[in-house]
Structures are given as structure tokens and as C-alpha cells.
Design a protein around this motif. Structure first.
Motif, PDB file in Angstrom:
ATOM      1  N   GLN A  56       0.783  -1.233   0.000  1.00  0.00           N
ATOM      2  CA  GLN A  56       0.000   0.000   0.000  1.00  0.00           C
ATOM      3  C   GLN A  56       0.814   1.282   0.000  1.00  0.00           C
ATOM      4  OE1 GLN A  56      -3.192  -1.705   2.999  1.00  0.00           O
ATOM      5  NE2 GLN A  56      -3.950   0.175   2.084  1.00  0.00           N
ATOM      6  N   LEU A  57       2.076   1.215   0.389  1.00  0.00           N
ATOM      7  CA  LEU A  57       2.892   2.421   0.342  1.00  0.00           C
ATOM      8  C   LEU A  57       3.481   2.589  -1.055  1.00  0.00           C
ATOM      9  CD1 LEU A  57       4.828   2.328   3.745  1.00  0.00           C
ATOM     10  CD2 LEU A  57       2.566   3.260   3.228  1.00  0.00           C
ATOM     11  N   LYS A  58       3.609   3.821  -1.490  1.00  0.00           N
ATOM     12  CA  LYS A  58       4.184   4.093  -2.801  1.00  0.00           C
ATOM     13  C   LYS A  58       5.635   3.620  -2.835  1.00  0.00           C
ATOM     14  CE  LYS A  58       3.322   8.447  -2.553  1.00  0.00           C
ATOM     15  NZ  LYS A  58       3.272   9.886  -2.914  1.00  0.00           N
ATOM     16  N   PRO A  59       6.140   3.213  -4.006  1.00  0.00           N
ATOM     17  CA  PRO A  59       7.511   2.681  -4.092  1.00  0.00           C
ATOM     18  C   PRO A  59       8.556   3.578  -3.448  1.00  0.00           C
ATOM     19  CG  PRO A  59       6.361   2.321  -6.151  1.00  0.00           C
ATOM     20  CD  PRO A  59       5.445   3.164  -5.299  1.00  0.00           C
ATOM     21  N   GLU A  60       8.432   4.890  -3.640  1.00  0.00           N
ATOM     22  CA  GLU A  60       9.444   5.792  -3.085  1.00  0.00           C
ATOM     23  C   GLU A  60       9.355   5.923  -1.570  1.00  0.00           C
ATOM     24  OE1 GLU A  60       6.100   8.473  -4.761  1.00  0.00           O
ATOM     25  OE2 GLU A  60       7.098   6.569  -5.231  1.00  0.00           O
ATOM     26  N   LEU A  61       8.228   5.467  -0.982  1.00  0.00           N
ATOM     27  CA  LEU A  61       8.061   5.516   0.473  1.00  0.00           C
ATOM     28  C   LEU A  61       8.163   4.139   1.114  1.00  0.00           C
ATOM     29  CD1 LEU A  61       5.078   8.011   0.997  1.00  0.00           C
ATOM     30  CD2 LEU A  61       7.486   8.402   1.502  1.00  0.00           C
ATOM     31  N   ARG A  62       8.339   3.108   0.297  1.00  0.00           N
ATOM     32  CA  ARG A  62       8.210   1.741   0.795  1.00  0.00           C
ATOM     33  C   ARG A  62       9.226   1.422   1.894  1.00  0.00           C
ATOM     34  NH1 ARG A  62       7.687  -1.723  -4.068  1.00  0.00           N
ATOM     35  NH2 ARG A  62       5.595  -0.816  -4.122  1.00  0.00           N
ATOM     36  N   VAL A  63      10.470   1.819   1.706  1.00  0.00           N
ATOM     37  CA  VAL A  63      11.497   1.491   2.695  1.00  0.00           C
ATOM     38  C   VAL A  63      11.433   2.434   3.890  1.00  0.00           C
ATOM     39  CG1 VAL A  63      13.967   1.243   3.114  1.00  0.00           C
ATOM     40  CG2 VAL A  63      13.003   0.507   0.936  1.00  0.00           C
ATOM     41  N   THR A  64      11.447   3.741   3.616  1.00  0.00           N
ATOM     42  CA  THR A  64      11.437   4.706   4.718  1.00  0.00           C
ATOM     43  C   THR A  64      10.115   4.665   5.472  1.00  0.00           C
ATOM     44  OG1 THR A  64      10.753   6.409   3.129  1.00  0.00           O
ATOM     45  CG2 THR A  64      13.090   6.269   3.646  1.00  0.00           C
ATOM     46  N   GLY A  65       9.011   4.518   4.732  1.00  0.00           N
ATOM     47  CA  GLY A  65       7.713   4.425   5.389  1.00  0.00           C
ATOM     48  C   GLY A  65       7.613   3.183   6.249  1.00  0.00           C
ATOM     49  N   ASN A  66       8.131   2.055   5.743  1.00  0.00           N
ATOM     50  CA  ASN A  66       8.094   0.809   6.505  1.00  0.00           C
ATOM     51  C   ASN A  66       8.916   0.916   7.780  1.00  0.00           C
ATOM     52  OD1 ASN A  66       7.385  -2.084   6.735  1.00  0.00           O
ATOM     53  ND2 ASN A  66       9.579  -2.391   6.484  1.00  0.00           N
TER      54      ASN A  66
END
Length: 486
Positions: free
Chosen positions: A413-423
């Protein structure tokens, strides 16, 4: 994926054999992590009694989460900006974990175990932040959902095997032998990922890398100090540094200063900060982070305190008498883990099919409110043990869902550019929630030993009701963020 996306993602384009080796390494890391956490309550006091340090053995557990909370955003930051380092970050976290357990196995002084445990959090950062994103990078959405869902099964296996096998080895052989067994898992995982895992160059991952400035050391220091103070104040407040003491107030003051500094750093650096501004603004990131924190806070009443209730308050129960107090207490952990053995992949497929964890989490949230509401009334000394075991078995339904939702949901559900930092921000909720829960419930039970457990269950119920409503704000993909910008 399109041909262009495949070319920009060397993890997806890698040979299937390397994908499977990396996946096995992640699973071994997850299992080892749970084997340690599920046996610490037994192993640490036994080791302290042998080495000398019974009065400080609890410190070994409390310090283990501090660096993990701090390392998660750091690993996420590096992984997002330099994806070619993901293999090294994962292998490094696993390798540090192997060294920690190696030091434990050969320790001649309990302080060696305490100091080594400070670095245990790097295992969680490597596996749960970097490892999970690598699984998403290696497979399409459907396969990633399945494999990340299978992670819940691996955790359930470890949660069942740990209390039984670990207790058996510790009681009948030695706590050192159990440490060597866990070391073998971590050492094998390290070798698989580092030697045989997927390798990528900076040029190959250029299309995946999140653009930004240099590493935010000031922000990293602020996050480290703030979260360390939160964990230490809560973990040590009932013993080594009592609430209200000069030491406690000093740590609170230092934490507040660090938080203020972090706010200024994030406002100044934006997406170049250690906690990216876009991740904070993203609705799905905030929802996943909040639900992870509330779940782990509320769940501590079952995970840590219901086993003790069974052991101490139900001593006259026929089933407890037949099993023995320790095994009866361990049955709580086993019952909690059993549903995850078969529900993990089901939750994962549901999340992948919906491209959202909302429906799966909402179903599970109904069970969590029913379970906690039931415990509020039945957790009394006159209740048969089998009734409590049955209720905890139902709790395993929502517990397995949360394991899968927090591993698969952010990756989908997180956008690719947020996938790592958001996780990395999402995973912060796990350690922070657990730390707050243990400290808060210990404090409550200490104040009121008679009705304290009932108060703890009531607090958990409130957390779960709030969690239910927060979940409803989840949206597919980056819709929430995009709408906020329009």
C-alpha cells in the motif's frame, strides 16, 4: 511489471534460485528472532543465577529494544537511498545477531550478556525493515503477498517451538546449548544472504533509489536519543530509575530536548531528514504506524501477563495441576501462535487480492474486541484454565493477522518511493508499543495487585477500539497522499 520496470529492479530480474536463497535467509532470521524473544524470560534468569546477576537480569531484556527502535529508521533511510546496500544491511543485521548470541553462549559474566544485548535490535532492523522490502522487490504483488504472509507461519512455528524446545533444552541440558542452537540459525542466515543472496550495483538500482541528500546524522542522533530515553524511562521506571527520581526526570528532559531538535531537523531538511517528511504526511504510513503501536501496546496484557496469571492465580485448577504451572503458562503462548500456522498465507492472499490490508484487518479487529471484552469478565481465579486457553486461541486469529498486515500491508500500500522509509516508521510502532505496554502494565499491577490485571485488560480494550477506527482510514496505494496534495 513492465520490461522497463524489470530493468530498473535487479532484485525482480534476479535468478529464481537467488531469490529463494534470500527468502530463506529472511525466514531463518525471523525464526531466530522469535526463538530468542520467546525464551528470554526463562533463559536470562537461569543464566543470571549461574553467572551472578539476578538483581540486574531484567536489564538485559530492556536494553535489547533500544537500539532496534533507533536502527529501524536508519536502516530504512540507507536502504531507500542506496538499494544496492540492502543485501549488506540484511546480512549485517543477521551477522550482528549471531555475534550477540555467540557472546551469550560463551559469557563468563552476566554483564557480557547485557552489553551484547544492546546490539540485538539490529537483527529486527535488518529483517523487518530491509528483509521485508527485499521480498517485495523480488516478487510481483501476488507472490510477495503470499511469501510475506507465509512469514506469519514462520513466526508461529518459532513461537510454539521456542517455549517447548527452549525450555526442554534449558532445563535438561544447558542455556548455553540453546544459545548455540539459535546461533546456528543466525550464522546460516548470514551466510545465505551475504554469500549467495542477490547482489546489485549502484547503477542497476539507480531507478529504484529515492533521491536525497547525504545521511542525516543530526536527525539520526535526535531519533536515537529521543527513543532511547522513552524506552529507558518506561523500562527502568519501576526498578533501577524510579519514576519521579532525579534520574527519571533527567532522562525525560533529555528526551524532550531531542524531540524538539528532531522536529526542527525534519522541518528544515524535509525528505532528506532521517524521518522523511513525505512518510509523516502519508496517511497509510501513519495508519500502519498507529495500528502497530496500539496492537503491541494492548497485546502485552496477553503476551506477558496472562501466562503469569495462569501460573499464579490458577494453581488449584485441575488442568494446571496436571500440566504443571510453567507448562500451563507456556500454553498461553502456544495457543496464541497456533492460528498463525495456517492463517498467515490466507491473510497474505487476501491483502494481495485487495491491494489493501483494510478488509483483512477489519475482520481481525472484530475478533480482537470480542476477545479482550471476554477477558475483561472471565480473567478471575475461579475461571477454568481451558476457558482462558480457548479465548487466547481466538486471540491468535487477530494476532496472526497483525503479523501479516504489518509485513505485507506497507509493501503493497505504500508508494515505491516511500516503501522502505515508510516501513521503517511503521516498524517503530512495534518496539515502542511493546515497551510502553510492558512498562505501563507492570506499573498498574504494582499499584493494585488485586484489580491491576482487570485494569490492564480494560486499557487494552480501549487501545483495540481506537485501533478498529484508525484502520478504517486505510486507502489503496498512495491515494491518501495524492488526494492530500491536490
Amino acid at each position: 511489471m513492465s520490461e522497463e520496470q524489470v530493468r530498473e529492479n535487479p532484485f525482480y530480474a534476479a535468478p529464481e534460485s537467488k531469490k529463494m536463497v534470500t527468502l530463506i535467509g529472511v525466514y531463518l532470521g525471523v525464526i531466530a528472532n522469535l526463538l530468542v524473544s520467546s525464551t528470554n524470560a526463562t533463559l536470562l534468569p537461569v543464566a543470571a543465577a549461574e553467572l551472578g546477576g539476578l538483581e540486574i537480569y531484567g536489564l538485559a531484556q530492556s536494553v535489547a529494544g533500544v537500539l532496534g527502535v533507533c536502527a529501524m529508521p536508519i536502516f530504512g533511510f540507507i536502504g531507500a537511498r542506496q538499494p544496492q546496500l540492502k543485501r549488506l544491511l540484511l546480512a549485517g543485521g543477521l551477522g550482528v545477531g549471531a555475534i550477540v548470541i555467540f557472546a551469550r553462549a560463551i559469557a563468563m559474566n552476566f554483564w557480557v550478556i547485557i552489553i551484547a544485548n544492546v546490539f540485538w535490535g539490529l537483527v529486527s532492523a535488518g529483517v523487518f525493515v530491509v528483509g521485508f522490502t527485499m521480498v517485495r522487490d523480488m516478487f510481483d504483488q501476488k507472490k510477495a503477498g503470499f511469501y510475506l504472509g507465509l512469514n506469519g507461519t514462520m513466526m508461529s512455528i518459532a513461537m510454539i517451538a521456542g517455549p517447548f524446545l527452549g525450555g526442554l533444552v534449558i532445563d535438561n541440558v544447558s542455556w548455553r546449548v540453546w544459545s548455540w542452537i539459535v546461533f546456528a540459525f543466525l550464522a546460516l542466515a548470514t551466510v545465505l544472504v551475504f554469500v549467495f543472496g542477490i547482489k546489485a550495483t549502484k547503477e542497476q538500482v539507480a531507478g529504484m533509489a529515492v533521491k536525497g541528500g547525504s545521511f542525516d546524522f543530526a536527525g539520526g542522533a535526535a531519533v536515537t536519543v529521543f527513543l532511547a530515553m522513552v524506552i529507558l524511562v518506561l523500562s527502568l521506571g519501576g526498578s533501577y530509575v524510579p519514576f519521579g527520581s532525579a534520574g527519571s526526570w533527567t532522562m525525560i528532559a533529555v528526551g524532550i530536548v531531542a524531540l524538539i531538535a528532531l522536529v526542527f531537523i525534519v522541518r528544515k531538511k524535509g525528505n532528506d531528514a532521517i524521518v522523511p517528511l513525505d512518510a509523516i504526511k502519508d496517511r497509510n504510513t501513519l495508519v500502519f504506524s498507529g495500528t502497530n503501536l496500539l496492537h503491541n501496546l494492548g497485546q502485552m496484557s496477553i503476551t506477558f501477563f496472562v501466562p503469569a496469571f495462569v501460573m499464579m492465580q490458577l494453581v488449584n485448577d485441575p488442568l494446571v495441576g496436571m500440566l504443571g504451572a510453567a507448562l500451563a503458562g507456556g500454553m498461553v503462548t502456544v495457543c496464541l501462535a497456533i492460528p498463525g500456522l495456517f492463517l498467515g498465507p490466507i491473510w497474505g492472499k487476501m491483502i494481495a487480492k485487495d491491494s489493501s490490508a483494510k478488509r483483512a484487518m477489519t475482520i481481525a479487529n472484530v475478533f480482537r474486541i470480542i476477545v479482550m471484552g471476554a477477558l475483561l469478565f472471565v480473567l478471575v481465579p475461579t475461571t477454568p484454565a481451558w476457558v482462558i486457553f480457548l479465548i487466547v486461541l481466538l486471540a491468535g486469529i487477530y494476532n496472526s493477522n497483525m503479523t501479516v498486515a504489518m509485513s505485507a500491508g506497507p509493501q503493497i500500500q505504500l508508494k515505491p518511493e516511500l516503501r522502505v522509509t515508510g516501513n521503517s516508521v511503521v516498524q517503530l510502532g512495534q518496539n515502542l508499543g511493546a515497551g510502553i505496554g510492558v512498562a505501563l502494565f507492570t506499573f498498574v499491577i504494582g499499584i493494585d495487585p488485586v484489580y491491576g490485571m482487570t485494569i490492564c485488560i480494560a486499557i487494552s480494550l480501549v487501545c483495540f477500539v481506537v485501533l478498529f477506527f484508525i484502520t478504517l482510514f486505510l486507502k489503496k496505494g498512495g491515494d491518501a497522499t495524492q488526494q492530500g496534495r491536490q
